[in-house]
Design a protein around this motif. Structure first.
Motif, PDB file in Angstrom:
ATOM      1  N   VAL A   3      61.199 -30.472  10.475  1.00 20.92           N
ATOM      2  CA  VAL A   3      61.438 -30.359   9.256  1.00 20.92           C
ATOM      3  C   VAL A   3      63.121 -30.106   8.415  1.00 20.92           C
ATOM      4  O   VAL A   3      63.405 -29.011   8.745  1.00 20.92           O
ATOM      5  CB  VAL A   3      60.563 -29.172   8.434  1.00 20.92           C
ATOM      6  N   ALA A   4      63.521 -31.126   7.538  1.00 19.94           N
ATOM      7  CA  ALA A   4      64.532 -30.682   6.912  1.00 19.94           C
ATOM      8  C   ALA A   4      64.170 -30.033   5.431  1.00 19.94           C
ATOM      9  O   ALA A   4      63.156 -30.740   4.840  1.00 19.94           O
ATOM     10  CB  ALA A   4      65.413 -32.038   6.752  1.00 19.94           C
ATOM     11  N   THR A   5      64.403 -28.845   5.102  1.00 20.08           N
ATOM     12  CA  THR A   5      63.638 -28.001   3.988  1.00 20.08           C
ATOM     13  C   THR A   5      63.872 -28.549   2.510  1.00 20.08           C
ATOM     14  O   THR A   5      63.219 -28.300   1.743  1.00 20.08           O
ATOM     15  CB  THR A   5      63.968 -26.460   4.299  1.00 20.08           C
ATOM     16  N   ASP A   6      65.283 -29.164   2.565  1.00 20.52           N
ATOM     17  CA  ASP A   6      65.594 -29.315   1.046  1.00 20.52           C
ATOM     18  C   ASP A   6      64.558 -30.513   0.406  1.00 20.52           C
ATOM     19  O   ASP A   6      64.246 -30.228  -0.670  1.00 20.52           O
ATOM     20  CB  ASP A   6      66.805 -29.938   0.992  1.00 20.52           C
ATOM     21  N   PRO A   7      64.350 -31.684   0.958  1.00 19.45           N
ATOM     22  CA  PRO A   7      63.520 -32.419   0.421  1.00 19.45           C
ATOM     23  C   PRO A   7      62.017 -31.912   0.081  1.00 19.45           C
ATOM     24  O   PRO A   7      61.390 -32.229  -0.979  1.00 19.45           O
ATOM     25  CB  PRO A   7      63.252 -33.418   1.324  1.00 19.45           C
ATOM     26  N   VAL A   8      61.705 -31.187   0.938  1.00 18.60           N
ATOM     27  CA  VAL A   8      60.178 -30.481   0.426  1.00 18.60           C
ATOM     28  C   VAL A   8      60.367 -29.473  -0.426  1.00 18.60           C
ATOM     29  O   VAL A   8      59.493 -29.396  -1.326  1.00 18.60           O
ATOM     30  CB  VAL A   8      59.811 -29.708   1.998  1.00 18.60           C
ATOM     31  N   ASP A   9      61.386 -28.726  -0.322  1.00 17.10           N
ATOM     32  CA  ASP A   9      61.501 -27.533  -1.608  1.00 17.10           C
ATOM     33  C   ASP A   9      61.752 -28.316  -2.981  1.00 17.10           C
ATOM     34  O   ASP A   9      61.052 -27.704  -3.884  1.00 17.10           O
ATOM     35  CB  ASP A   9      62.861 -26.648  -1.250  1.00 17.10           C
ATOM     36  N   ARG A  10      62.263 -29.542  -2.961  1.00 19.30           N
ATOM     37  CA  ARG A  10      62.565 -30.158  -4.021  1.00 19.30           C
ATOM     38  C   ARG A  10      61.160 -31.309  -4.653  1.00 19.30           C
ATOM     39  O   ARG A  10      61.639 -31.795  -5.561  1.00 19.30           O
ATOM     40  CB  ARG A  10      63.810 -31.170  -4.195  1.00 19.30           C
ATOM     41  N   GLY A  11      60.446 -31.246  -3.610  1.00 20.45           N
ATOM     42  CA  GLY A  11      59.233 -32.020  -4.028  1.00 20.45           C
ATOM     43  C   GLY A  11      59.443 -33.535  -4.289  1.00 20.45           C
ATOM     44  O   GLY A  11      58.773 -34.256  -5.117  1.00 20.45           O
ATOM     45  N   ILE A  12      60.332 -34.242  -3.308  1.00 22.38           N
ATOM     46  CA  ILE A  12      60.701 -35.426  -3.251  1.00 22.38           C
ATOM     47  C   ILE A  12      59.586 -36.258  -2.993  1.00 22.38           C
ATOM     48  O   ILE A  12      58.784 -36.015  -1.978  1.00 22.38           O
ATOM     49  CB  ILE A  12      62.139 -35.759  -2.501  1.00 22.38           C
ATOM     50  N   GLU A  13      59.345 -37.267  -3.788  1.00 20.38           N
ATOM     51  CA  GLU A  13      58.155 -38.118  -3.638  1.00 20.38           C
ATOM     52  C   GLU A  13      58.334 -38.771  -1.951  1.00 20.38           C
ATOM     53  O   GLU A  13      59.539 -39.399  -1.757  1.00 20.38           O
ATOM     54  CB  GLU A  13      58.192 -39.267  -4.305  1.00 20.38           C
ATOM     55  N   GLY A  14      57.165 -38.979  -1.456  1.00 10.67           N
ATOM     56  CA  GLY A  14      57.267 -39.407  -0.271  1.00 10.67           C
ATOM     57  C   GLY A  14      57.321 -38.370   1.083  1.00 10.67           C
ATOM     58  O   GLY A  14      57.332 -38.849   2.141  1.00 10.67           O
ATOM     59  N   TYR A  15      57.595 -37.189   0.763  1.00 11.32           N
ATOM     60  CA  TYR A  15      57.632 -36.183   1.769  1.00 11.32           C
ATOM     61  C   TYR A  15      56.323 -35.375   1.351  1.00 11.32           C
ATOM     62  O   TYR A  15      55.697 -35.074   0.592  1.00 11.32           O
ATOM     63  CB  TYR A  15      58.887 -35.256   1.413  1.00 11.32           C
TER      64      TYR A  15
END
Length: 348
Positions: A121-133
């Motif tokens: 897991v790269a944590t930043d995209p999950v923290d930011r709620g990026i669509e597709g993650y």
């Protein structure tokens, strides 16, 4: 005591292991395992990082009915580190980047078949709620169900291009975030894009990880660099079941004396092109059939075998970006031995 219980005991002691060069305990037929790397599932708009679901289902069918033993990645890492024997055709499944299709499409299949896997897991995209993650709730569900969660840094950077300070933050901060959300600190790290250097490997060890993984092909074994272990990338272009069967049946090509050891090459000058070479350990039969290939636009001008020493030379410098070198040789039983490396040249 079952074999799996023994592996779990070894995994506990692995946290005290040291070294990020060649793992110890090489043998004539070393402990080895095939580690598979996926990213997306059924996302047709990303063919370079996705696999068709029909392909994936065929892969799962082969793994569950083809005489393989799919093991949790921490158990394989522990065995590689200590030289503890693994079953023939041991396989680990890994998935990078925590895309939503992992949770929506792959996880139900793997759960139904009882196949363990590791999610990096790269944590930043999950923290930011990026669509597709995936979401943290998704990842927590997998973790609670026994899926191993590893780190792929915070922002998924090109780590060999970053400062040591930045890389140290990426390594430690991502572990802090995963521990905060999941209650456990990750011990396995996957280098974004498979790009690493000896400096980055040292920082990963310093940050408390016990092994690191690239994106170069090859069978992980007791002569592999513990902080730069190989994985076979799988995508729609290279996901056919016949090729998949060849990959999961590969055997180790144990090597020592690798040059250059550092996956990071200079842009130009001494060291680029590299004087690539290695010594094949414990394997003598079939060396005449060993061949090396690489993905760069330059050409191999010389490949020399001096006993069990292999030296490869190139006609020009490697271009900026990633270059993979694969060396393979057939065996009498129809399987292949495989050793690979990925080198990285930063942009000018």
């Amino acid at each position: 005591m079952t074999r799996r219980s023994l592996y779990r005991m070894i995994a506990v002691f692995l946290l005290t292991a040291s070294g990020f060069g060649m793992a110890a305990h090489a043998r004539a037929e070393p402990t080895s395992a095939v580690v598979l790397m996926y990213h997306r599932f059924g996302e047709t708009e990303y063919p370079s990082t996705s696999v068709d679901m029909d392909q994936f289902l065929a892969h799962v069918e082969e793994l569950t009915n083809g005489g393989y033993e799919v093991l949790p990645l921490p158990e394989i890492v522990a065995a590689l580190n200590t030289g503890t024997p693994l079953p023939d055709r041991a396989v680990a499944i890994t998935v990078d980047d925590a895309y939503a299709s992992v949770y929506e499409k792959a996880w139900p299949v793997l759960k139904e078949k009882g196949l363990p896997f590791t999610l990096f897991v790269a944590t930043d995209p999950v923290d930011r709620g990026i669509e597709g993650y995936m979401t943290w709730d998704n990842i927590r569900e997998l973790s609670d169900a026994g899926v191993t969660i590893g780190s792929q840094a915070v922002t998924h950077p090109h780590m060999p291009r970053m400062s040591s300070e930045r890389n140290r933050t990426e390594l430690t901060r991502s572990a802090d975030i995963l521990q905060e959300h999941l209650g456990a600190r990750p011990t396995l790290f996957a280098y974004p894009y498979g790009e690493a250097s000896l400096d980055v490997m040292g920082l990963a060890k310093e940050a408390g990880y016990v092994a690191g993984f690239g994106q170069h092909s090859g069978t992980a074994n007791t002569t592999s660099a513990l902080f730069y272990l190989p994985r076979f990338p799988i995508n729609v272009h290279y996901g056919g079941v016949d090729r998949f069967k060849r990959l999961v049946n590969t055997m180790a090509l144990p090597v020592s004396g690798l040059t250059p050891r550092d996956p990071l090459l200079p842009v130009q000058g001494t060291g680029n092109p590299p004087a690539f070479g290695f010594t094949v350990d414990g394997v003598t039969e079939g060396l005449d059939g060993l061949n090396c290939y690489h993905s760069d636009a330059s050409s191999i001008t010389q490949m020399e075998k001096l006993g069990n020493r292999v030296e490869v030379r190139f006609d020009s410098a490697f271009a900026p970006g990633r270059t993979r070198i694969n060396c393979t040789m057939p065996t009498r039983n129809g399987r292949w031995r495989w050793f690979g490396m990925q080198y990285y040249v930063p942009p000018q």
